[in-house]
Design a protein around this motif. Structure first.
Motif, PDB file in Angstrom:
ATOM      1  N   PHE A  36     -15.595   3.396  51.352  1.00 35.85           N
ATOM      2  CA  PHE A  36     -14.840   2.185  51.675  1.00 35.85           C
ATOM      3  C   PHE A  36     -13.708   2.569  52.625  1.00 35.85           C
ATOM      4  O   PHE A  36     -13.426   3.755  52.861  1.00 35.85           O
ATOM      5  CB  PHE A  36     -14.283   1.538  50.409  1.00 35.85           C
ATOM      6  CG  PHE A  36     -13.297   2.395  49.656  1.00 35.85           C
ATOM      7  CD1 PHE A  36     -11.940   2.367  49.949  1.00 35.85           C
ATOM      8  CD2 PHE A  36     -13.737   3.249  48.641  1.00 35.85           C
ATOM      9  CE1 PHE A  36     -11.055   3.172  49.261  1.00 35.85           C
ATOM     10  CE2 PHE A  36     -12.842   4.042  47.948  1.00 35.85           C
ATOM     11  CZ  PHE A  36     -11.496   4.004  48.267  1.00 35.85           C
ATOM     12  N   ARG A  37     -13.024   1.547  53.145  1.00 37.23           N
ATOM     13  CA  ARG A  37     -11.900   1.768  54.053  1.00 37.23           C
ATOM     14  C   ARG A  37     -10.804   0.760  53.739  1.00 37.23           C
ATOM     15  O   ARG A  37     -11.076  -0.418  53.499  1.00 37.23           O
ATOM     16  CB  ARG A  37     -12.357   1.618  55.499  1.00 37.23           C
ATOM     17  CG  ARG A  37     -11.237   1.757  56.539  1.00 37.23           C
ATOM     18  CD  ARG A  37     -11.788   1.666  57.952  1.00 37.23           C
ATOM     19  NE  ARG A  37     -12.479   0.401  58.175  1.00 37.23           N
ATOM     20  CZ  ARG A  37     -11.848  -0.750  58.493  1.00 37.23           C
ATOM     21  NH1 ARG A  37     -10.531  -0.775  58.590  1.00 37.23           N
ATOM     22  NH2 ARG A  37     -12.547  -1.848  58.696  1.00 37.23           N
ATOM     23  N   ILE A  38      -9.542   1.261  53.708  1.00 33.42           N
ATOM     24  CA  ILE A  38      -8.360   0.404  53.612  1.00 33.42           C
ATOM     25  C   ILE A  38      -7.504   0.714  54.835  1.00 33.42           C
ATOM     26  O   ILE A  38      -6.981   1.821  54.965  1.00 33.42           O
ATOM     27  CB  ILE A  38      -7.557   0.650  52.327  1.00 33.42           C
ATOM     28  CG1 ILE A  38      -8.430   0.457  51.084  1.00 33.42           C
ATOM     29  CG2 ILE A  38      -6.341  -0.261  52.265  1.00 33.42           C
ATOM     30  CD1 ILE A  38      -7.721   0.765  49.779  1.00 33.42           C
ATOM     31  N   ILE A  92     -17.507  -1.438  52.831  1.00 32.02           N
ATOM     32  CA  ILE A  92     -18.004  -0.973  51.538  1.00 32.02           C
ATOM     33  C   ILE A  92     -19.517  -0.806  51.629  1.00 32.02           C
ATOM     34  O   ILE A  92     -20.253  -1.764  51.874  1.00 32.02           O
ATOM     35  CB  ILE A  92     -17.649  -1.978  50.423  1.00 32.02           C
ATOM     36  CG1 ILE A  92     -16.135  -2.176  50.361  1.00 32.02           C
ATOM     37  CG2 ILE A  92     -18.179  -1.490  49.082  1.00 32.02           C
ATOM     38  CD1 ILE A  92     -15.708  -3.284  49.417  1.00 32.02           C
ATOM     39  N   ILE A 126     -10.196  -4.558  51.400  1.00 34.73           N
ATOM     40  CA  ILE A 126     -11.024  -3.352  51.388  1.00 34.73           C
ATOM     41  C   ILE A 126     -12.280  -3.663  52.172  1.00 34.73           C
ATOM     42  O   ILE A 126     -13.010  -4.625  51.876  1.00 34.73           O
ATOM     43  CB  ILE A 126     -11.365  -2.930  49.951  1.00 34.73           C
ATOM     44  CG1 ILE A 126     -10.074  -2.614  49.177  1.00 34.73           C
ATOM     45  CG2 ILE A 126     -12.281  -1.719  49.941  1.00 34.73           C
ATOM     46  CD1 ILE A 126     -10.288  -2.159  47.753  1.00 34.73           C
ATOM     47  N   ALA A 143      -4.248  -3.985  48.156  1.00 35.17           N
ATOM     48  CA  ALA A 143      -5.589  -4.463  48.472  1.00 35.17           C
ATOM     49  C   ALA A 143      -6.374  -4.866  47.239  1.00 35.17           C
ATOM     50  O   ALA A 143      -7.327  -5.648  47.346  1.00 35.17           O
ATOM     51  CB  ALA A 143      -6.360  -3.370  49.228  1.00 35.17           C
ATOM     52  N   TYR A 144      -5.949  -4.356  46.077  1.00 36.98           N
ATOM     53  CA  TYR A 144      -6.697  -4.645  44.855  1.00 36.98           C
ATOM     54  C   TYR A 144      -5.699  -4.845  43.718  1.00 36.98           C
ATOM     55  O   TYR A 144      -4.744  -4.078  43.575  1.00 36.98           O
ATOM     56  CB  TYR A 144      -7.636  -3.480  44.523  1.00 36.98           C
ATOM     57  CG  TYR A 144      -8.580  -3.779  43.394  1.00 36.98           C
ATOM     58  CD1 TYR A 144      -9.696  -4.580  43.597  1.00 36.98           C
ATOM     59  CD2 TYR A 144      -8.340  -3.271  42.112  1.00 36.98           C
ATOM     60  CE1 TYR A 144     -10.557  -4.866  42.554  1.00 36.98           C
ATOM     61  CE2 TYR A 144      -9.197  -3.553  41.076  1.00 36.98           C
ATOM     62  CZ  TYR A 144     -10.304  -4.352  41.301  1.00 36.98           C
ATOM     63  OH  TYR A 144     -11.151  -4.660  40.264  1.00 36.98           O
ATOM     64  N   SER A 161     -17.153  -6.412  52.083  1.00 35.80           N
ATOM     65  CA  SER A 161     -15.693  -6.387  52.068  1.00 35.80           C
ATOM     66  C   SER A 161     -15.202  -7.491  51.146  1.00 35.80           C
ATOM     67  O   SER A 161     -15.953  -8.419  50.825  1.00 35.80           O
ATOM     68  CB  SER A 161     -15.126  -6.584  53.480  1.00 35.80           C
ATOM     69  OG  SER A 161     -15.432  -7.885  53.956  1.00 35.80           O
TER      70      SER A 161
END
Length: 905
Positions: free
Chosen positions: A363-365, A338, A335, A401-402, A325
């Motif tokens: 992945f997960r958000i 991963i 995020i 998140a990014y 993560s």
């Protein structure tokens, strides 16, 4: 004395040496350029040249420095004329003795410096390289020591601000190293030596149009062991970074006949997940210093085997992340979860046996999870893809998140569940039955702002279902500004469009409650903003579209023109938009449209056929600016019209027609009309000039006319209408800036020409003379807003009066002859009343003389008869003519003081 003598000797030696240092370069400088040019050209099949060469014995004393500027190497067939290498500047350091060698002797180089170099390596589709330019040795027994050209005893070399590109059309590989700063030191004159190198550059790599690296930063410090006896180069102490990811590597490369033996291994020195983020270009990953990460990441690989013209070395490159993560400190989300693994390998050395496997990636958000897997075989020849994607992505969470630059205000929920298996050969040859694709893609509440539209595109709901042959758009509804739309249809051959740069084909049905054309226009640049000269502002229809759209809309608003109950078709193909049988209600009438818009070259060009039935004239002029330009005279009319318009020309950037490019014609028919007094400037001018013309009595019902236009000029074919019992014919032209050049010819009956003309007509008593007309020409000029009108009414009436007077004289002359014959006949017969006979004889003689005198001399005989006291008939005619002409002249004189109005009394 001895001291002075020694000083003289020492000074003489210094002077000699100084002259030698200055003179030798001047002597050799003219010689060294041709020698270098000759030695290089003897060693290559292309051509080597430079702009200038200079020589210095001081900068690298006791060695000599030869400097070259504007170097270039061009290649021979099959790349004849191509540039292989250019360099802004280069210098070579060599022993002074090398300067005295002849053109056929090899020159030893100790140092080499090159700046601004551009090396372009190519392999064409027939696998022919452009860089094999060395002359083949035709004498196997010859020694390298006696070979013509150069020998390299390098101890130092540098390459600055340079670029190396490699393009292989046969395999689809493009590789670029740019902004290269490279240097190496060592003594390459020894059989075994070590070369210390340092390299900085930006690296880009693409395969089959897929960009794997794009200007990623590369740094490499390498200590290379060199064994010239076995042509082996060993990496002893080496470390480097790609972007910010560190790598260490080891191994060797040995040059063998027709290839290389390679044995290399590399790995990341740590398992920190931050190493993976460092692979992403800095423009997208931003500053990694304060990013918090967890989990593990590893990258390792080996390259081992022979590389030659027929095979590649085997390789096995593995990358894996587990339970990782990351979170940027200034972003609200991270995020998590991963997990991925990927492997790129080839174990046989056959390029076709290259595999890319991604067993898992996800992945997960927040609560949105996304996962995929893929396997791709035969990467370099006929890629075979087997992949699956499943997950949910909230687009609004991505840039939370990014740190990626996304479209402003992007939001929406994306759900995907797709499986696919295909090979590129089947896609390219449209053998979709040999592919397997299924699944759905759904979008909801999508909000997207783009540079193409003024307002954001809002997709409330979209659903696509995938089959091997086509993608079905089951539903797509949304809004753009004030416009709403709902779409369904199909996209056949979508795989060819996605993976092979093919055509995007589509067959759609579109419906809307309201469409505002202005919503689909590009936004105007901010006030005061400078235009980007590199930007292509002209509208272009993409080349790779083949779309059929059948649509209907309750209302469409185009530049203020409201259209209702719109239906028709659009065909987008070959950079053309074809409008097919579009029909609508507008302005209490019917509209039909067929046409074409093409952007194949230059400015957009259109060709249109427009049918108008029963449009309200005033609203048409207000809504369609083009009609006001083509027919400004129509502004005087109230009522309805029918029209057929054929129009072609160029479009400006705002989609309005370029008036100077227009060509075509308009056929118009006025159905029912009144004249608008507040706008009829031309009619007001006619009303002022012609006493018998009353604007309020004009009736243009049933008027038909044809306009032709080209090169900024509108020409009106002659057309006629009636005003009361006056026939009017109009012809002429006007420019698009409404400069008028018209003539109106009025066939005016005599009754409108004043009392004297009418009395003369009555006295003549000729059949049909009462209905006779004379042509009166009105010349209309100036601008439509300020017209000028000139008529020839006075000249026409004067001419008519002259003709009437002449006719009256001829009639009186004939009458006088009859009376004279009668009187003479009576005299010849005789009479008992001699007194009466004598009086009658004198009367006849006197009357006949006066008539003849009037006819011959054209003067008025305004005298009294001897016994009756009445005026003679001839005097009455001339008096009438004088009264008519005098009235006209008097009227002109009077109106010169008041209004310029042509009239008769």
């Amino acid at each position: 004395m001895k001291r002075k003598k020694l000083l003289k000797i020492f000074g003489g030696i210094l002077l000699f040496l100084l002259l030698l240092v200055i003179g030798i370069p001047l002597f050799l400088e003219a010689k060294i350029g041709p020698i270098l040019r000759s030695n290089v050209n003897k060693a290559i099949t292309g051509e080597f040249d430079f702009e200038d060469a200079s020589l210095s014995l001081i900068r690298n004393f006791p060695n000599a420095r030869v400097s070259l500027t504007g170097m270039r190497i061009t290649t021979a067939a099959p790349f004849e004329g191509d540039t292989l290498l250019t360099a802004r500047e280069a210098y070579l350091v060599m022993g002074i003795g090398e300067l005295f060698k002849g053109a056929g002797e090899p020159i030893g180089i100790r140092e080499l410096y090159i700046s601004g170099a551009d090396l372009r390596l190519k392999i064409d589709s027939l696998e022919q390289p452009n860089y094999m330019i060395a002359v083949e040795d035709t004498d196997p027994g010859s020694s390298a020591d006696t070979a013509e050209g150069f020998t390299f005893d390098l101890q130092d070399y540098q390459l600055r601000d340079s670029r190396i590109s490699y393009s292989d059309r046969s395999s689809g590989i493009d590789f670029v190293l740019e902004e290269i700063q490279h240097e190496g030191t060592g003594d390459l004159s020894l059989a075994e030596s070590r070369l210390q190198t340092r390299t900085q550059a930006l690296i880009s790599l693409a395969m089959d149009s897929v960009q794997y690296l794009r200007r990623n930063s590369l740094q490499l410090d390498a200590l290379i062991g060199i064994d010239l006896g076995t042509d082996t180069y060993t990496f002893l102490e080496n470390s480097g970074t790609i972007n910010q990811m560190p790598l260490v590597f080891e191994g060797s490369v040995q040059l063998v006949e027709d290839g290389q033996e390679i044995d290399l291994a590399f790995r990341t020195p740590s398992s920190d997940f931050k190493n993976f983020l460092a692979l992403i270009p800095e423009a997208y990953s931003k500053d990694l210093a304060n990013v918090s990460t967890s989990g593990n990441f590893s990258l390792e690989g080996t390259v081992k085997g022979r590389s030659d013209d027929t095979r590649i070395p085997g390789f096995d490159i593995r990358m894996e992340a587990t339970d990782a993560s990351f979170r940027y400190p200034d972003l609200p989300r991270g995020i998590d979860d991963i997990n991925f693994s990927a492997r790129l390998h080839n174990t046989t050395g056959d390029m076709d046996d290259t595999f890319l496997e991604i067993p898992k990636a996800g992945f997960r958000i927040d609560q949105d999870a996304f996962a995929m897997n893929a396997r791709i075989q035969s990467l370099t020849t006929n890629p075979k893809v087997d992949a699956a994607v499943k997950g949910t992505v909230n687009l609004a969470n991505l840039n939370q998140a990014y740190p990626v630059d996304m479209a402003p205000g992007l939001s929406g929920l994306l759900r995907a569940d797709i499986q696919t298996a295909f090979d590129m050969a089947s896609v390219e040859n449209k053998r979709y039955q040999d592919t397997r694709t299924s699944g759905t893609l759904q979008v909801s509440n999508l909000n997207l702002q783009t540079d193409n539209f003024r307002e954001p595109v809002k997709i409330s709901e979209a659903s696509l279902r995938f089959d091997p042959a086509l993608a079905r758009v089951e539903k797509l509804s949304g809004t753009l500004g004030q416009s709403d739309f709902s779409l369904n249809g199909s996209i056949p051959g979508y795989l060819g469009y996605m993976f092979n740069n093919g055509l995007l084909r589509g067959d759609f049905n579109l419906s809307a409650n309201q469409l505002v054309v202005a919503d689909f226009m590009s936004p105007e640049p901010p006030t005061g903003a400078e235009a980007d000269p590199a930007a292509d502002s002209a509208f272009r229809i993409p080349e790779n579209l083949d779309l059929t759209i059948r649509g209907q809309a309750a209302t469409v608003n185009y530049d203020g023109l409201p259209l209702r109950n719109v239906s028709g078709g659009l065909l987008v193909r070959d950079q053309q938009l074809q409008i097919q049988d579009v029909r609508s209600d507008a302005l209490d009438g019917k509209l039909s449209l067929n046409g074409m818009l093409s952007t194949r070259e230059g400015a957009p060009r259109f060709d249109m056929n427009l049918g108008i039935d029963g449009f309200r004239i005033r609203e048409t002029l207000e809504a369609i600016e083009l009609f006001k330009t083509l027919a400004p005279i129509a502004a005087i009319v109230e009522g309805k019209l029918n029209s057929r318009v054929s129009l072609s020309g160029l479009l400006n950037e705002d989609f309005t027609p370029d008036l100077m490019s227009l060509a075509g014609n308009v056929v118009a028919e006025v159905l029912a009309t009144d004249v608008t007094g507040n706008k009829a400037r031309v009619l007001e001018a006619l009303d002022t000039r012609l006493d018998f013309f009353k604007m309020e009595d004009l009736d243009l019902k049933g008027l038909k006319t044809v306009l032709n236009f080209e090169n900024g000029l509108v020409t009106v074919r002659p057309f006629s209408f009636s005003y009361r019992d006056i026939e009017v014919t109009v012809a002429g032209s006007h420019s698009f800036d409404q400069q008028l050049n018209y003539t109106a010819t009025l066939q005016v009956p005599a009754k409108y020409l004043g009392s004297e003309v009418n009395r003369l007509v009555t006295e003549l008593q000729e059949p049909g003379l009462q209905e006779a007309t004379i042509p009166v020409v009105a010349t209309i000029g100036g601008r439509y807003s300020e017209p000028t009108v000139q008529t020839d009414l006075n000249q026409a009436v004067t001419g008519l009066t002259s003709r009437l007077v002449e006719a009256q004289k001829q009639k009186l002359l004939a009458t006088g002859k009859d009376k004279a014959n009668e009187l003479i006949g009576n005299l010849l017969k005789g009479s008992p009343d001699t007194t009466a006979t004598a009086n009658r004889k004198d009367s006849v003689r006197t009357g006949l003389g006066n008539v003849l005198k009037d006819v011959v001399q054209g003067k008025q005989a305004d005298t009294a008869a001897a016994n009756t006291g009445t005026q003679t008939t001839g005097g009455q005619v001339e008096s009438a003519a004088r009264n008519v002409l005098g009235g006209l002249l008097k009227k002109k004189k009077d109106t010169a003081r008041t209004t310029a109005r042509d009239s008769v009394q």
